[in-house]
Motif scaffolding. Structure first.
Motif, mmCIF file in Angstrom:
data_model
loop_
_atom_site.group_PDB
_atom_site.id
_atom_site.type_symbol
_atom_site.label_atom_id
_atom_site.label_comp_id
_atom_site.label_asym_id
_atom_site.label_seq_id
_atom_site.Cartn_x
_atom_site.Cartn_y
_atom_site.Cartn_z
ATOM 1 N N ILE A 82 0.843 -1.289 -0.080
ATOM 2 C CA ILE A 82 0.152 0.003 0.124
ATOM 3 C C ILE A 82 0.846 1.310 -0.087
ATOM 4 N N ALA A 83 1.915 1.322 0.724
ATOM 5 C CA ALA A 83 2.623 2.578 0.847
ATOM 6 C C ALA A 83 3.518 2.511 -0.357
ATOM 7 N N TYR A 84 3.830 1.421 -1.084
ATOM 8 C CA TYR A 84 4.636 1.406 -2.267
ATOM 9 C C TYR A 84 3.816 2.284 -3.411
ATOM 10 N N LEU A 88 4.372 5.744 -5.410
ATOM 11 C CA LEU A 88 4.394 5.746 -7.035
ATOM 12 C C LEU A 88 3.611 6.980 -7.663
ATOM 13 N N GLU A 89 2.589 7.221 -6.764
ATOM 14 C CA GLU A 89 1.721 8.512 -7.209
ATOM 15 C C GLU A 89 2.381 9.461 -6.870
ATOM 16 N N LYS A 92 8.390 12.721 -7.829
ATOM 17 C CA LYS A 92 9.672 11.854 -7.620
ATOM 18 C C LYS A 92 10.717 12.666 -7.137
ATOM 19 N N THR A 93 10.772 12.964 -5.860
ATOM 20 C CA THR A 93 11.624 13.876 -5.241
ATOM 21 C C THR A 93 12.812 12.816 -4.744
ATOM 22 N N PRO A 94 14.141 13.215 -4.521
ATOM 23 C CA PRO A 94 15.011 12.288 -4.035
ATOM 24 C C PRO A 94 14.696 11.664 -2.640
ATOM 25 N N GLU A 95 13.956 12.284 -1.884
ATOM 26 C CA GLU A 95 13.465 11.629 -0.764
ATOM 27 C C GLU A 95 12.315 10.608 -1.155
ATOM 28 N N ASN A 96 11.428 10.654 -1.889
ATOM 29 C CA ASN A 96 10.636 9.479 -2.298
ATOM 30 C C ASN A 96 11.409 8.556 -3.022
#
Length: 119
Positions: A82-84, A88-89, A92-96
């Motif tokens: 669920i977290a993954y 994905l949504e 796309k930051t470096p942290e994410n």
């Protein structure tokens, strides 16, 4: 649907993509169903084997096998899955991206919980 602890012995839990890939490479995916046990596939394992890189060898074969197996294969949603999906949504930051990579590395080996009991 939760499974009682005493029913766990009647399950085959696929908690890593490696066995699926090896069986697909050997053309033996259908042999897993010969045991007359329900096959349980963790969401992160399905994602790794079929969806992360859908053009990888055997990804389409594994997904087709899961889909044609019907009730014999049970897909299990995990907190990690669920977290993954939520990550994905996101942007796309470096942290994410780091969080995604951490879940890719660790998420597929997490055993799902059935009826409150660890497998």
């Amino acid at each position: 649907m939760p499974v009682a602890f005493d029913e766990l012995e009647r399950l085959v839990v696929i908690a890593d993509a490696g066995p699926l890939l090896r069986l697909a490479a050997a053309g033996l995916l259908d042999t897993m169903r010969l045991s007359n046990r329900q096959i349980v596939i963790v969401d992160m394992v399905e994602y790794e084997a079929c969806h992360r890189h859908p053009d990888k060898p055997f990804a389409r074969e594994i997904l087709a096998w899961i889909e044609r197996s019907g009730a014999a294969v049970r897909r299990v949603e995990t907190t990690e899955g669920i977290a993954y999906a939520a990550l994905l949504e996101r942007e796309k930051t470096p942290e994410n991206v780091a969080k995604l990579k951490r879940l890719q590395r660790d998420g597929g080996v997490i055993f799902p919980r059935f009826g409150g009991h660890p497998c």
